[in-house]
Design a protein around this motif. Sequence first.
Motif, short mmCIF file in Angstrom:
data_model
loop_
_atom_site.label_atom_id
_atom_site.label_comp_id
_atom_site.label_asym_id
_atom_site.label_seq_id
_atom_site.Cartn_x
_atom_site.Cartn_y
_atom_site.Cartn_z
N GLU A 240 10.14 -10.93 47.38
CA GLU A 240 10.96 -10.82 46.12
C GLU A 240 12.51 -10.83 46.19
O GLU A 240 13.23 -11.28 45.59
CB GLU A 240 10.25 -9.95 45.20
N LYS A 241 12.63 -9.65 47.23
CA LYS A 241 14.08 -9.65 47.68
C LYS A 241 14.68 -10.83 48.12
O LYS A 241 16.09 -11.16 47.71
CB LYS A 241 14.36 -8.43 48.58
N GLN B 207 11.42 -18.24 33.11
CA GLN B 207 11.34 -17.57 34.44
C GLN B 207 10.20 -18.03 35.30
O GLN B 207 10.19 -18.00 36.67
CB GLN B 207 11.00 -16.07 34.25
N ASP B 208 9.07 -18.70 34.72
CA ASP B 208 8.10 -19.14 35.48
C ASP B 208 8.65 -20.61 36.14
O ASP B 208 8.24 -20.74 37.33
CB ASP B 208 6.82 -19.86 34.52
N LEU B 209 9.51 -21.32 35.45
CA LEU B 209 9.96 -22.51 36.23
C LEU B 209 10.95 -21.90 37.27
O LEU B 209 10.92 -22.65 38.30
CB LEU B 209 10.95 -23.34 35.00
N ILE B 210 11.87 -20.91 37.11
CA ILE B 210 12.70 -20.56 37.94
C ILE B 210 11.95 -20.23 39.23
O ILE B 210 12.16 -20.55 40.44
CB ILE B 210 13.53 -19.46 37.57
N ALA B 211 10.67 -19.48 39.09
CA ALA B 211 10.03 -18.81 40.19
C ALA B 211 9.31 -20.12 40.94
O ALA B 211 9.07 -20.25 42.11
CB ALA B 211 8.64 -18.32 39.43
N LEU C 275 14.92 -14.62 36.62
CA LEU C 275 14.31 -14.51 38.00
C LEU C 275 14.06 -12.90 38.10
O LEU C 275 13.15 -12.53 38.47
CB LEU C 275 15.10 -15.14 39.21
N LEU C 276 15.09 -12.09 37.83
CA LEU C 276 14.99 -10.75 38.07
C LEU C 276 13.94 -10.08 37.16
O LEU C 276 13.10 -9.39 37.57
CB LEU C 276 16.26 -9.90 38.03
N SER C 277 13.78 -10.60 35.84
CA SER C 277 13.20 -10.19 34.83
C SER C 277 11.24 -10.45 35.66
O SER C 277 10.54 -9.57 35.30
CB SER C 277 13.02 -10.75 33.48
N GLU C 278 11.52 -11.64 36.01
CA GLU C 278 10.06 -12.23 36.46
C GLU C 278 9.62 -11.48 37.34
O GLU C 278 8.56 -10.97 37.61
CB GLU C 278 10.20 -13.74 36.58
N ILE C 279 10.43 -10.96 38.46
CA ILE C 279 10.16 -10.21 39.60
C ILE C 279 9.85 -8.71 39.32
O ILE C 279 8.79 -8.25 39.79
CB ILE C 279 11.25 -10.15 40.59
#
Length: 403
Positions: free
Chosen positions: A28-29, A374-378, A273-277
């Motif tokens: 994730e990092k 955030q799903d799409l960014i992931a 992205l950060l929120s998703e992680i």
Amino acid sequence: MDKDRVFFFDTTLRDGEQSPGCSMYMAEKLRMARQLEILGVDVIEAGFAVASDGDFTSVEQIARVVRGPRIASLARAKSEDIITAARALEHAGRSRIHIFLASSDIHLEYKLKISREQALEQADQSVRLARSYVDDVEFSPEDATRTDPDFLCKIVQVAVDAGATVINLPDTVGYTVPLEYAELFRMLIERVRDIDKVMLSCHCHNDLGMGVANSLAAIEAGARQVECTINGIGERAGNSALEEIAAAMHVRHDRLPYRHALALNQLYPTSQLLSEIIGFKPSPNKAVVGSNAFSHEAGIHQHGVLSNPLCYEIMTPALVGVPANRMVLGKHSGRHALGHRLEELGFTLDVHEMEVAYSRFIEVADRKKSVYDQDLIAIVHMHLRQVPAAEQRSASTIASSQA
Ligand code: KIV
Ligand code: ZN
């Protein structure tokens, strides 16, 4: 050096990750670091190499893979920390060791249990040792804002003489106020020999809600590096939020006439992205990236915005990468809608990548009713090639702060 250029030092992966509920796995990092590269930050503080094997590996991996920004590791003013940081950074394109040592009497007496003289000695030795490994060494007198001003000048002088290239003044406990913090920088500029040969840096915590205001005051007083985190995550009330500083510099360029290398349209995708992680979002009313940051509830406001968005909006959602179209995507959405939303999020995919993205999207849509940004960014980060930073930035956003 360009005197109006401000350097963004992102510490989401170190100071941010240190806060409760924000710890991240290695993979994730790495995803986050790649997105920070796309965002265009100048320095990524990837971790505190000596703190754990996990931190060491994160710093090492990020240093191997991420080439745009300089990669920094935190270290106490101790040989073991400095040697470990240097080892973790061995494969970096450009590296920095960031040494911190408390300088306030309360920290010296109760935490470190050393005298001021011992602190000066430690600062000297540690900066010299770090310089024997890397050519870029940052020194932070921790709790600088509660340090006796004369002693602060002394310890900074020692660090500069020992070869520090960056002097950072952390407001470790979020105690200072803008005018006072600005004065601290002016004092150093006046009293420390050769201070003009190093970069001054600010690092603010948000305990009194003044992290961003304090950071901007420091920049006006001469700091040219600003340390901050995405969504303002960090110890206690957090650190200064990167997106707020960047947006302020853009919107109030008349008062904050500085340049930087950030792609502003990547602010929202990075926040997402950060929120998703980490599994939680910024509060809805969070400036710039909160879900309500661009919504208008009151009838009179809605009417004004429809007539002319400038009535109640000081920046457009698109400026920071918030998609104008809030339509929720689901399994009935087609390739066209998906491609359009990805473009709005700053990702330009070729035909093959689009096919990969679409099949992953359908898999996610089958499992979840709605597919969010955030799903799409992931999906892009986990399944597609790294999109080069240059492709991600439009000329207008790179030069946004010059507009
Ligand atoms: O807040 C602080 O003092 C820090 C230092 C380690 C720079 O995070
Ligand atoms: Zn901090």
